[in-house]
Design a protein around this motif. Sequence first.
Motif, short mmCIF file in Angstrom:
data_model
loop_
_atom_site.label_atom_id
_atom_site.label_comp_id
_atom_site.label_asym_id
_atom_site.label_seq_id
_atom_site.Cartn_x
_atom_site.Cartn_y
_atom_site.Cartn_z
N LYS A 257 0.73 -1.15 0.09
CA LYS A 257 0.06 -0.02 -0.08
C LYS A 257 0.70 1.21 0.13
O LYS A 257 1.81 1.36 0.64
N PHE A 258 0.50 2.18 -0.78
CA PHE A 258 1.30 3.58 -0.96
C PHE A 258 0.11 4.65 -0.53
O PHE A 258 -1.05 4.54 -1.21
N ILE A 259 0.17 5.25 0.47
CA ILE A 259 -0.75 6.38 0.64
C ILE A 259 -0.06 7.92 0.65
O ILE A 259 0.89 8.10 1.44
N LEU A 260 -0.53 8.56 -0.20
CA LEU A 260 -0.19 10.05 -0.36
C LEU A 260 -1.02 10.73 0.58
O LEU A 260 -2.34 10.72 0.69
N ILE A 261 -0.17 11.62 1.44
CA ILE A 261 -0.62 12.89 2.08
C ILE A 261 -1.22 14.03 1.16
O ILE A 261 -0.29 14.81 0.59
N SER A 262 -2.51 14.32 0.63
CA SER A 262 -2.79 15.47 0.00
C SER A 262 -3.69 16.44 0.88
O SER A 262 -3.70 16.41 1.92
N THR A 263 -4.15 17.38 0.06
CA THR A 263 -4.75 18.57 0.50
C THR A 263 -6.17 19.14 -0.12
O THR A 263 -6.05 18.76 -1.33
N ASP A 264 -6.82 19.74 0.60
CA ASP A 264 -8.06 20.41 -0.26
C ASP A 264 -7.54 21.29 -1.14
O ASP A 264 -8.43 21.80 -2.03
N LYS A 265 -6.36 21.86 -1.00
CA LYS A 265 -5.69 22.89 -1.91
C LYS A 265 -5.66 22.25 -3.33
O LYS A 265 -5.27 23.04 -4.36
N ALA A 266 -5.65 21.12 -3.49
CA ALA A 266 -5.56 20.44 -4.45
C ALA A 266 -6.79 20.44 -5.62
O ALA A 266 -6.87 20.27 -6.83
N VAL A 267 -7.79 20.66 -4.98
CA VAL A 267 -9.02 20.87 -5.58
C VAL A 267 -9.22 22.37 -6.39
O VAL A 267 -9.12 23.51 -5.59
N ASN A 268 -9.54 22.21 -7.70
CA ASN A 268 -9.44 23.68 -8.36
C ASN A 268 -8.43 24.60 -7.96
O ASN A 268 -8.70 25.59 -7.29
N PRO A 269 -7.23 24.34 -7.90
CA PRO A 269 -6.15 24.94 -7.09
C PRO A 269 -5.83 26.43 -7.91
O PRO A 269 -6.00 26.62 -9.18
N THR A 270 -5.52 27.17 -6.92
CA THR A 270 -5.23 28.54 -7.48
C THR A 270 -3.78 29.07 -7.33
O THR A 270 -3.66 30.21 -7.17
N ASN A 271 -3.05 28.01 -6.85
CA ASN A 271 -1.78 28.21 -6.31
C ASN A 271 -0.94 26.97 -6.62
O ASN A 271 -1.27 25.98 -6.80
N ILE A 272 0.52 27.30 -6.88
CA ILE A 272 1.26 26.34 -7.44
C ILE A 272 1.49 25.07 -6.27
O ILE A 272 1.58 24.00 -6.70
N MET A 273 1.34 25.43 -5.00
CA MET A 273 1.28 24.30 -3.88
C MET A 273 0.30 23.28 -4.24
O MET A 273 0.40 22.16 -4.45
N GLY A 274 -0.90 23.94 -4.56
CA GLY A 274 -2.12 23.12 -4.79
C GLY A 274 -2.01 22.24 -5.99
O GLY A 274 -2.45 20.95 -5.82
N ALA A 275 -1.54 22.98 -7.10
CA ALA A 275 -1.63 22.39 -8.21
C ALA A 275 -0.53 21.31 -8.43
O ALA A 275 -0.78 20.13 -8.85
N SER A 276 0.64 21.52 -7.54
CA SER A 276 1.53 20.31 -7.19
C SER A 276 1.04 19.18 -6.56
O SER A 276 1.28 17.91 -7.03
N LYS A 277 0.29 19.45 -5.61
CA LYS A 277 -0.57 18.14 -4.94
C LYS A 277 -1.45 17.60 -5.73
O LYS A 277 -1.69 16.55 -5.51
N ARG A 278 -2.09 18.39 -6.65
CA ARG A 278 -3.01 17.75 -7.66
C ARG A 278 -2.29 16.89 -8.55
O ARG A 278 -2.72 15.78 -8.92
N LEU A 279 -0.98 17.26 -8.85
CA LEU A 279 -0.25 16.36 -9.80
C LEU A 279 0.08 15.08 -9.20
O LEU A 279 0.24 14.12 -9.70
N CYS A 280 0.17 15.36 -7.80
CA CYS A 280 0.83 14.06 -7.14
C CYS A 280 -0.48 12.91 -6.91
O CYS A 280 -0.22 12.02 -7.00
N GLU A 281 -1.55 13.67 -6.72
CA GLU A 281 -2.83 12.64 -6.74
C GLU A 281 -2.88 12.01 -8.30
O GLU A 281 -3.21 10.86 -8.47
#
Length: 472
Positions: A257-281
């Motif tokens: 099992k591989f479990i990624l810790i992500s964030t609500d900022k990955a949803v419709n991101p308006t910043n690069i941190m959120g976009a980077s976590k969306r890419l991780c997902e």
Amino acid sequence: MIIGAGSAGEKILRETLVTPKINKEVVCFIDDDLSKKGRRIHNVPVVGGRNEILQQAEKYHVDEIYIALPSIDDKEVSEILNICKETKCKLKKLPGIYQFLNDEITLEKLKDVEVQDLLGRDPIKVNLEEIMGYVQDKVVMVTGGGGSIGSELCRQIAKSHPKQLIIVDIYENNAYDIQLELQRKYPKLNLETMIASVRDQNKINDLFAYYHPDIVYHAAAHKHVPLMEDAPHEAIKNNVFGTLNVAKAANQYGVKKFILISTDKAVNPTNIMGASKRLCEMIVQSFDKKSKTEFVAVRFGNVLGSNGSVIPLFKKQIQNGGPITITHPDIIRYFMTIPEAVSLVLQAGSYAHGGEIFVLDMGKPVKILDMAKNLIKLSGLEPDVDIEIKFIGLRPGEKLYEEMLMKEEGMQTTPNKMIHIGKPIELSHDFFDQLDHLYQVAYDEDSNIRKEVHQIVDTYHYDENTTHGVKQ
């Protein structure tokens, strides 16, 4: 003033009476049980219910209020605390029923009331046996194991009797702190602490080849939104390609099992941190399609008290005499505590079949302004009288509110009603080719990096005039 005229309240009173060095005088009790009104406990009167708190605190010149209600739920406690915070008194509370049952009721055991005690929702409950079942006797690796979430993951995993726990972190001070703590608490734990960067593919491969982890929690990431707006290439190198390195190794070395810790900022991101976590997902969902490893992501909102979160910042600002700085009067966020976030991650891991994005129902969002005011009041001060609240404007890439799910992700429930599953999103067939191109863009320090990220994450919106962190 003691709130709760039961045996817990009586024990606290008794301690103040029999211990000469405790220079405190209990002047009255508050209790909602009206049959107790007018009674005296060791000659201290029960003066009424919660609606009397403000009046009686003034009448008796109360400096401190102790909440001695071990068996009521968090919602009730928060209602009482929300009245108490208007008194300018110092507030302390008995942590809970555990201390009561174990006869550990002393003034020493009383804790300062924290702002999360005012949130007014019951803590998220998880089935610990489910978690134990899949962690026990397994080799578990936590990347970013020294961080706020990573270290709490390590604490909860250590309790669950893993065969071996491997902490991987690039920041030695944090890794050292959690290593010492776990060695002290769990002397029999088979613990390894490795200083390594997830960006270093060879090092990550070596660690996987040597330890052969069964379960990987990938918590290593850059997460500060404004700092990443100024350093977009670093966000992509660390978050996206760090995740890719760990995911490749997990696939190659047969991790279960591989479990990624992500964030609500990955949803419709308006910043690069959120976009980077969306890419991780997206990386996690892509690998799940082609790997025997179960790859999943767990997404949650802001974590109270985590490094760099708003509460420690506000506390520092209050200690310094203010002002408290808030970006916007209407800004709202979803909040949860670190142990809640981590128990969700662990339980989601037990539900994982692969490809899911797990999302926590975090209750109602909280207004940051209300939080700041409450924190000032809990310090016995008055907002905008003793401590100024100053609005400084939204920072680049910051939203007024965070969404927890994209519409197209749909929703499924799990046995824990607080955990939902988002439907995987369809990915482009040339996703990995796009990542190869993005790798070049990031390492070439290309000023078009935001545009390139938008080519892959079409839900990412950014200001085209932004040149933060880009060499001109």
